[in-house]
Design a protein around this motif. Structure first.
Motif, PDB file in Angstrom:
ATOM      1  N   ALA A  79       3.294  -7.173 -11.115  1.00  0.00           N
ATOM      2  CA  ALA A  79       4.366  -6.665 -10.264  1.00  0.00           C
ATOM      3  C   ALA A  79       4.740  -7.677  -9.181  1.00  0.00           C
ATOM      4  CB  ALA A  79       3.957  -5.345  -9.625  1.00  0.00           C
ATOM      5  N   VAL A  80       3.730  -8.273  -8.549  1.00  0.00           N
ATOM      6  CA  VAL A  80       3.979  -9.201  -7.439  1.00  0.00           C
ATOM      7  C   VAL A  80       4.382 -10.591  -7.928  1.00  0.00           C
ATOM      8  CG1 VAL A  80       2.892 -10.381  -5.481  1.00  0.00           C
ATOM      9  CG2 VAL A  80       2.467  -7.941  -5.860  1.00  0.00           C
ATOM     10  N   ASN A  81       3.638 -11.133  -8.880  1.00  0.00           N
ATOM     11  CA  ASN A  81       3.851 -12.524  -9.291  1.00  0.00           C
ATOM     12  C   ASN A  81       4.948 -12.699 -10.330  1.00  0.00           C
ATOM     13  OD1 ASN A  81       1.720 -13.281  -7.583  1.00  0.00           O
ATOM     14  ND2 ASN A  81       0.202 -13.001  -9.199  1.00  0.00           N
ATOM     15  N   ASP A  86       7.688  -6.606  -3.736  1.00  0.00           N
ATOM     16  CA  ASP A  86       7.047  -6.691  -2.414  1.00  0.00           C
ATOM     17  C   ASP A  86       5.773  -5.863  -2.368  1.00  0.00           C
ATOM     18  OD1 ASP A  86       9.107  -8.246  -0.977  1.00  0.00           O
ATOM     19  OD2 ASP A  86      10.351  -6.494  -1.392  1.00  0.00           O
ATOM     20  N   ALA A  87       5.756  -4.803  -3.141  1.00  0.00           N
ATOM     21  CA  ALA A  87       4.601  -3.915  -3.127  1.00  0.00           C
ATOM     22  C   ALA A  87       4.579  -3.103  -4.404  1.00  0.00           C
ATOM     23  CB  ALA A  87       4.650  -2.982  -1.911  1.00  0.00           C
ATOM     24  N   MET A  88       3.483  -2.418  -4.625  1.00  0.00           N
ATOM     25  CA  MET A  88       3.330  -1.549  -5.780  1.00  0.00           C
ATOM     26  C   MET A  88       3.217  -0.112  -5.268  1.00  0.00           C
ATOM     27  SD  MET A  88       0.438  -1.606  -8.802  1.00  0.00           S
ATOM     28  CE  MET A  88      -0.951  -1.126  -7.774  1.00  0.00           C
ATOM     29  N   ALA A  89       3.964   0.799  -5.870  1.00  0.00           N
ATOM     30  CA  ALA A  89       3.890   2.213  -5.506  1.00  0.00           C
ATOM     31  C   ALA A  89       3.244   2.986  -6.647  1.00  0.00           C
ATOM     32  CB  ALA A  89       5.285   2.768  -5.216  1.00  0.00           C
ATOM     33  N   THR A  90       2.319   3.861  -6.336  1.00  0.00           N
ATOM     34  CA  THR A  90       1.674   4.667  -7.372  1.00  0.00           C
ATOM     35  C   THR A  90       1.706   6.137  -6.973  1.00  0.00           C
ATOM     36  OG1 THR A  90      -0.635   4.863  -6.602  1.00  0.00           O
ATOM     37  CG2 THR A  90       0.031   2.749  -7.550  1.00  0.00           C
ATOM     38  N   GLY A  91       1.485   6.998  -7.942  1.00  0.00           N
ATOM     39  CA  GLY A  91       1.541   8.445  -7.718  1.00  0.00           C
ATOM     40  C   GLY A  91       0.213   9.063  -7.353  1.00  0.00           C
ATOM     41  N   ASP A 100       4.457   2.388   5.501  1.00  0.00           N
ATOM     42  CA  ASP A 100       5.129   1.734   4.380  1.00  0.00           C
ATOM     43  C   ASP A 100       5.887   0.486   4.802  1.00  0.00           C
ATOM     44  OD1 ASP A 100       4.133   3.756   2.899  1.00  0.00           O
ATOM     45  OD2 ASP A 100       6.027   4.761   2.504  1.00  0.00           O
ATOM     46  N   GLU A 101       6.483   0.511   6.006  1.00  0.00           N
ATOM     47  CA  GLU A 101       7.259  -0.631   6.459  1.00  0.00           C
ATOM     48  C   GLU A 101       6.385  -1.881   6.584  1.00  0.00           C
ATOM     49  OE1 GLU A 101       7.330   2.322   7.724  1.00  0.00           O
ATOM     50  OE2 GLU A 101       9.364   3.016   7.319  1.00  0.00           O
ATOM     51  N   GLU A 102       5.121  -1.697   6.988  1.00  0.00           N
ATOM     52  CA  GLU A 102       4.214  -2.831   7.135  1.00  0.00           C
ATOM     53  C   GLU A 102       4.007  -3.537   5.804  1.00  0.00           C
ATOM     54  OE1 GLU A 102       0.553  -2.396   9.531  1.00  0.00           O
ATOM     55  OE2 GLU A 102       1.197  -0.318   9.811  1.00  0.00           O
ATOM     56  N   VAL A 103       3.947  -2.758   4.720  1.00  0.00           N
ATOM     57  CA  VAL A 103       3.686  -3.328   3.398  1.00  0.00           C
ATOM     58  C   VAL A 103       4.791  -4.299   3.009  1.00  0.00           C
ATOM     59  CG1 VAL A 103       3.374  -2.802   0.955  1.00  0.00           C
ATOM     60  CG2 VAL A 103       2.422  -1.281   2.678  1.00  0.00           C
ATOM     61  N   PHE A 104       6.036  -3.919   3.236  1.00  0.00           N
ATOM     62  CA  PHE A 104       7.162  -4.752   2.819  1.00  0.00           C
ATOM     63  C   PHE A 104       7.347  -5.984   3.705  1.00  0.00           C
ATOM     64  CE2 PHE A 104       8.309  -0.602   0.995  1.00  0.00           C
ATOM     65  CZ  PHE A 104       8.430  -0.987  -0.323  1.00  0.00           C
ATOM     66  N   GLN A 147      -9.072  -5.176  -1.419  1.00  0.00           N
ATOM     67  CA  GLN A 147      -8.337  -5.107  -0.171  1.00  0.00           C
ATOM     68  C   GLN A 147      -6.930  -5.689  -0.328  1.00  0.00           C
ATOM     69  OE1 GLN A 147      -7.275  -4.733   3.903  1.00  0.00           O
ATOM     70  NE2 GLN A 147      -8.851  -3.730   2.657  1.00  0.00           N
ATOM     71  N   ASP A 148      -6.805  -6.772  -1.071  1.00  0.00           N
ATOM     72  CA  ASP A 148      -5.501  -7.403  -1.254  1.00  0.00           C
ATOM     73  C   ASP A 148      -4.525  -6.457  -1.936  1.00  0.00           C
ATOM     74  OD1 ASP A 148      -3.706  -9.707  -1.194  1.00  0.00           O
ATOM     75  OD2 ASP A 148      -3.969  -9.755  -3.367  1.00  0.00           O
ATOM     76  N   ALA A 149      -5.001  -5.761  -2.991  1.00  0.00           N
ATOM     77  CA  ALA A 149      -4.137  -4.819  -3.689  1.00  0.00           C
ATOM     78  C   ALA A 149      -3.791  -3.628  -2.802  1.00  0.00           C
ATOM     79  CB  ALA A 149      -4.803  -4.338  -4.972  1.00  0.00           C
ATOM     80  N   LEU A 150      -4.763  -3.135  -2.038  1.00  0.00           N
ATOM     81  CA  LEU A 150      -4.518  -1.978  -1.178  1.00  0.00           C
ATOM     82  C   LEU A 150      -3.491  -2.302  -0.098  1.00  0.00           C
ATOM     83  CD1 LEU A 150      -5.303   0.953  -0.525  1.00  0.00           C
ATOM     84  CD2 LEU A 150      -7.073   0.058   0.999  1.00  0.00           C
TER      85      LEU A 150
END
Length: 321
Positions: A79-81, A86-91, A100-104, A147-150
């Protein structure tokens, strides 16, 4: 994301059905749809490990390993590479300490590989928290992710309950999703008769059910690896329930005891050699005192509990190179 290739016991390929459902959602929302296969990675990094653990007499959790190795590693990197997300969203029903804004706003930076990090670096690791719907809490399945993925994951369902999500889906016209049953069984493989399924991959090793009280043979089983400590043993001809209290993988005997409160079912110690700190470093209290109180669960449906009447000790061994 396709991780398993075979049909279920009703002859339906669930991955194809899930793919079609996801495509319908993307088409309705006017979003691009991408499909990627991790069948090989799932086999080598999740399912093969599952078989090895069962053969050793242990009961692994494939859902936790699937998140660790597939969804939050291979899929996240794709998803990233590859897609440039910018981020991955999961259910998952979970949340993090980030908004959420921090992630982007974060840039994808590989973690440092040096022994000592920059001591002046301001570090604010993302923490994994329970979501609003405690009945659907899925942090148990996310306990091994990096941690990187989270830091680059958002959980849109963090503040929602399952009932409210269904209401949103109904209002959006996603009837085909609402009709889907709860996902059960082994991650990406589905709900099956576990004993028959596992015997397709591990050779049957029949043995005896043995009473823990008097050594009496109560019945036979097809393989001790099909049974989990604490589960009810399906013993033919027995009116009262018996439960698995121990396994001898040398002789193949599975020891059982009557009632769910049999003393043989309880333990006062637990030992492990695989700790995973989501925040990368052990808690300061643990480093300082080599002892800490913690909450635990070994099943996603059980409430978080504190160990009663005993202390939790951690022996830390550091190796400097």
């Amino acid at each position: 994301m396709k991780n398993w290739d075979s049909q279920d016991e009703r002859g339906v390929c669930s991955s194809e059905r899930d793919c079609e459902d996801a495509y319908k959602v993307c088409k309705r929302l006017d979003m691009p749809f991408h499909q990627v296969s991790y069948v090989k990675e799932y086999w080598h990094e999740v399912f093969s490990n599952l078989l090895r653990e069962y053969e050793k007499g242990r009961t692994p959790n494939p859902d936790i390993m699937c998140n660790k190795h597939i969804k939050f590693k291979h899929f996240y990197q794709y998803a990233v590479n590859t897609l440039g997300a910018d981020a991955m969203a999961t259910g998952h029903y979970a949340r993090t300490s980030q908004e959420d804004e921090e992630v982007f706003q974060q840039k994808h930076v590989p973690p440092p590989r040096t022994l000592f990090r920059d001591r002046f670096e301001i570090r604010k690791p993302a923490r994994l928290y329970q979501g609003a719907d405690r009945l659907k809490d899925q942090t148990f399945f996310l306990s091994q992710i990096s941690q990187d993925a989270l830091r680059h994951t958002i959980f849109p369902l963090a503040g929602l309950t399952k009932d409210f999500v269904k209401k949103i889906a109904a209002e959006a016209g996603f009837q085909h999703v609402l009709k889907k049953k709860e996902s059960m069984g082994i991650c990406f493989i589905g709900e099956r008769d576990f004993e028959n399924f596992i015997l397709e991959y591990i050779e049957p090793k029949p043995g005896n059910f043995v009473s823990i009280e008097d050594g009496k043979i109560m019945g036979q089983h097809k393989g001790w690896f099909t049974l989990t400590l604490g589960q009810r043993a399906r013993i033919g001809g027995q009116v009262d329930p018996w439960f698995v209290v121990d396994k001898d993988i040398t002789t193949g005997d599975v020891f059982v005891g009557p009632t769910t409160n049999h003393p043989a079912l309880f333990r006062d110690t637990i030992q492990t050699d695989r700790f995973h700190w989501i925040a990368e470093d052990p808690p300061a209290e643990l480093v300082r005192t080599q002892m800490m109180e913690c909450l635990f669960r070994f099943n996603n449906r059980m409430p978080l509990n504190v160990l009663q009447g005993c202390a939790v000790f951690f022996q830390i061994k550091a190796k400097y190179t």
